[in-house]
Write an enzyme that holds these catalytic residues in place. Structure first.
Site, PDB file in Angstrom:
ATOM      1  N   ASP A  52      -9.690  66.279  -5.294  1.00  0.00           N
ATOM      2  CA  ASP A  52      -8.590  66.604  -4.385  1.00  0.00           C
ATOM      3  C   ASP A  52      -9.033  67.478  -3.215  1.00  0.00           C
ATOM      4  OD1 ASP A  52      -9.147  68.816  -5.841  1.00  0.00           O
ATOM      5  OD2 ASP A  52      -7.077  69.317  -6.327  1.00  0.00           O
ATOM      6  N   HIS A 257     -34.097  59.173   8.988  1.00  0.00           N
ATOM      7  CA  HIS A 257     -32.803  59.834   8.779  1.00  0.00           C
ATOM      8  C   HIS A 257     -32.854  60.784   7.582  1.00  0.00           C
ATOM      9  CE1 HIS A 257     -30.823  56.345  11.177  1.00  0.00           C
ATOM     10  NE2 HIS A 257     -31.294  57.286  11.966  1.00  0.00           N
ATOM     11  N   ASP A 274     -34.093  67.375  14.348  1.00  0.00           N
ATOM     12  CA  ASP A 274     -33.186  66.567  15.177  1.00  0.00           C
ATOM     13  C   ASP A 274     -31.784  67.053  14.843  1.00  0.00           C
ATOM     14  OD1 ASP A 274     -31.536  64.649  16.331  1.00  0.00           O
ATOM     15  OD2 ASP A 274     -32.772  62.945  15.704  1.00  0.00           O
ATOM     16  N   ASP A 285     -27.797  66.299  21.291  1.00  0.00           N
ATOM     17  CA  ASP A 285     -28.706  65.524  20.435  1.00  0.00           C
ATOM     18  C   ASP A 285     -30.129  65.779  20.903  1.00  0.00           C
ATOM     19  OD1 ASP A 285     -29.935  63.751  18.775  1.00  0.00           O
ATOM     20  OD2 ASP A 285     -29.084  61.952  19.666  1.00  0.00           O
ATOM     21  N   HIS A 364     -38.107  52.445  15.959  1.00  0.00           N
ATOM     22  CA  HIS A 364     -36.729  52.515  16.474  1.00  0.00           C
ATOM     23  C   HIS A 364     -36.693  52.340  17.989  1.00  0.00           C
ATOM     24  CE1 HIS A 364     -37.257  56.713  17.886  1.00  0.00           C
ATOM     25  NE2 HIS A 364     -37.822  56.984  16.724  1.00  0.00           N
ATOM     26  N   HIS A 368     -29.984  56.003  23.477  1.00  0.00           N
ATOM     27  CA  HIS A 368     -28.590  55.620  23.237  1.00  0.00           C
ATOM     28  C   HIS A 368     -27.715  56.459  24.149  1.00  0.00           C
ATOM     29  CE1 HIS A 368     -28.076  59.337  20.870  1.00  0.00           C
ATOM     30  NE2 HIS A 368     -29.217  59.042  20.268  1.00  0.00           N
ATOM     31  N   HIS A 375     -23.830  58.678  19.085  1.00  0.00           N
ATOM     32  CA  HIS A 375     -24.169  57.340  19.594  1.00  0.00           C
ATOM     33  C   HIS A 375     -22.908  56.868  20.286  1.00  0.00           C
ATOM     34  CE1 HIS A 375     -27.358  57.041  16.177  1.00  0.00           C
ATOM     35  NE2 HIS A 375     -27.722  57.824  17.144  1.00  0.00           N
ATOM     36  N   GLU A 398     -35.952  59.318  23.438  1.00  0.00           N
ATOM     37  CA  GLU A 398     -36.484  59.886  22.202  1.00  0.00           C
ATOM     38  C   GLU A 398     -37.578  59.056  21.539  1.00  0.00           C
ATOM     39  OE1 GLU A 398     -33.669  59.773  18.897  1.00  0.00           O
ATOM     40  OE2 GLU A 398     -32.115  59.055  20.263  1.00  0.00           O
ATOM     41  N   TYR A 402     -44.559  58.068  13.734  1.00  0.00           N
ATOM     42  CA  TYR A 402     -44.310  58.448  12.347  1.00  0.00           C
ATOM     43  C   TYR A 402     -45.419  57.878  11.477  1.00  0.00           C
ATOM     44  CZ  TYR A 402     -39.968  58.892  14.867  1.00  0.00           C
ATOM     45  OH  TYR A 402     -39.047  59.208  15.842  1.00  0.00           O
ATOM     46  N   ARG A 420     -41.160  63.450  17.085  1.00  0.00           N
ATOM     47  CA  ARG A 420     -40.201  62.840  18.023  1.00  0.00           C
ATOM     48  C   ARG A 420     -39.866  63.907  19.053  1.00  0.00           C
ATOM     49  NH1 ARG A 420     -37.005  60.741  14.666  1.00  0.00           N
ATOM     50  NH2 ARG A 420     -35.306  62.229  14.430  1.00  0.00           N
ATOM     51  N   GLU A 422     -36.995  64.414  21.895  1.00  0.00           N
ATOM     52  CA  GLU A 422     -35.746  63.816  22.374  1.00  0.00           C
ATOM     53  C   GLU A 422     -35.016  64.744  23.330  1.00  0.00           C
ATOM     54  OE1 GLU A 422     -32.623  63.355  19.398  1.00  0.00           O
ATOM     55  OE2 GLU A 422     -31.742  61.726  20.568  1.00  0.00           O
TER      56      GLU A 422
HETATM   57 MN   LIG Z   1     -30.597  60.623  19.303  1.00  0.00          MN
END
Ligand SMILES: [Mn+2]
Length: 455
Positions: A52, A257, A274, A285, A364, A368, A375, A398, A402, A420, A422
């Site tokens: 709940d 991710h 990130d 971002d 990737h 975006h 996004h 970005e 990897y 990365r 970005e």
């Molecule tokens: Mn991004």
């Protein structure tokens, strides 16, 4: 307590300002008028976390963009009128002292008229009775098709009711349109208020990243860095992260991710963060990758310089008329050259490019749109072609590399390394502005900040 001016939230509200929302509604109403259409949006629902308890409410992005309300279950209707004006009608939960004691203050219909500029507002329970009357006579009804089953059902009930009465003079809309596209095309060019919100979100995001650079030490845990960044977001008034913060050290950084954020930061590892703060439901971002102990190893540094060069080369192409595909292609050129020269792949840059061998280390896309959603809405192609940048577009650049710990046939020093870089980029009339410039990304600048903190 029961007066119409009751303010359920301290501070300026709606934020950024009622004028900003009125202007957006006028703009959207003009575009509806061209289509002889009405628009219906839904505030969204509380989502169960477990049993709940619920997640903190976040309104539907299009809904909030149009009216600034933060009302679960609310329905708003925007109706262009013949004289060039429009009418904005809201259905919200009524004031209820007993319920408000448990689950929070409400505006009620009176408050929505008073504070949010609605022309009329009704208790939610009246939606079925009122919606047919409101939609009567428009050719098309726009709604976010399929996003909220409860809203789909309410609109269908209204249309059914109108069809039942059409012999008595009512004219039910003949078409449904997808509001996602309509609102997406509004949201993609940031208006002044949207840009101000986004700047604030990105600035706070930058402070979070800087705080992390100063605080990280070998032996700390990823969750401590996550907590620190999100503390920085919240203490500056952000509603929190705009998406799950990724704080991955060493091999964890090679999981795109990764949100577990529970490993120790190893001495000699590179930490990839990130994370983005949310402000007025706009999200920053930013990604940065830097050595936990303040000094890159030669291999880490070489790999980092490749990604940074790709980031800089991609950003150079951020200007009106260019597009996201062009940025991606440019970044791929730089990354493939790097993979060849670092001998990550024993082939020429051309072969790596042509045979798409780069996918092993860069899997990737590069960019975006950024805005209310991390996004963000808005089409990526127009007429089958990549959409040309225009002033007011905001996007990320970005690129990354990897290299998982168990990768075979690459020099040892590159394994367990994720990088990365970005940035958040605003397209301007004659080029671009790097909104995220406050967080350093050059090797010496990052090492200086970390080094200074360690002294
Ligand atoms: Mn991004």
């Amino acid at each position: 307590m029961s007066d119409a001016t009751h303010d359920p939230r301290p501070g300026p509200w709606p934020s950024p300002s009622l004028e900003a929302y009125l202007e957006r509604r006028s703009r959207v109403a003009a575009s509806l008028r061209e289509r002889d259409a009405a628009l219906v949006l839904y505030g969204g629902e509380l989502r169960t976390r477990a049993n709940d308890t619920e997640f903190r409410f976040r309104p539907d992005s299009d809904f909030h963009y149009l009216c600034g309300l933060e009302e679960p279950g609310a329905v708003v209707v925007l109706l262009p009128e013949g004289d060039g004006g429009h009418r904005f009608v809201a259905f919200v939960r009524p004031r209820d002292r007993e319920i408000e004691v448990w689950s929070g203050r409400r505006l009620g219909p009176e408050g929505v008229v008073e504070r949010f500029g609605a022309d009329e507002a009704h208790p939610l329970a009246e939606l079925d009775a009122q919606l047919p009357r409101l939609l009567d006579g428009y050719d098309t009804v726009f709604l976010p098709l399929g996003r909220w089953p409860a809203l789909d059902a309410a609109v269908h009930r209204a249309l059914t009711s109108l069809r039942r009465h059409n012999r008595t003079g009512e004219s039910p809309p003949r078409h449904l349109g997808n509001a996602e596209d309509l609102l997406g095309e509004e949201r993609i060019v940031k208006d002044a208020a949207s840009l101000a919100s986004l700047r604030q979100a990105v600035d706070i995001t930058a402070e979070g990243h800087l705080a992390a650079m100063r605080a990280a030490r070998p032996g700390m845990h990823e969750y401590q860095i996550e907590a620190l960044i999100e503390y920085e977001f919240r203490r500056r008034g952000s509603s929190g992260p705009g998406y799950g913060s990724i704080v991955g050290s060493g091999d964890n950084a090679t999981i795109l991710h990764y949100v577990d954020n529970r490993s120790p930061l190893g001495d000699g590892e590179v930490l990839l963060i990130d994370a983005g703060a949310e402000w007025d439901y706009h999200s920053g971002d930013i990604t940065r990758s830097w050595p936990v102990n303040g000094r890159f190893t030669p291999e880490q540094r070489d790999a980092y310089e490749v990604v940074l060069a790709a980031n800089l080369a991609g950003i150079e192409l951020a200007k009106p008329g260019s597009n996201i595909d062009a940025i991606h292609e440019r970044c791929l050129d730089v990354l493939c050259e790097g993979m060849a020269s670092l001998k990550l792949i024993p082939e020429s840059a051309e072969t790596i490019r042509e045979r798409k061998l780069y996918r092993k280390f860069y899997m990737h896309r590069t960019s975006h749109w950024l805005g209310v959603d991390v996004h963000d809405a808005g089409r990526y192609t127009l007429g089958g072609e990549p959409r040309a940048f225009a002033p007011g577009h905001v996007l990320t650049v970005e690129p990354g590399l990897y290299i998982a710990a168990d990768t075979e046939d690459v020099p040892e020093g590159f394994c367990g390394l994720g990088i990365r870089v970005e940035d958040d980029i605003l397209i301007t009339a004659d080029g671009h502005e790097v909104l995220s410039a406050k967080v350093p990304k050059r090797v010496d600048a990052m090492e200086a900040i970390i080094g200074e903190a360690h002294r």
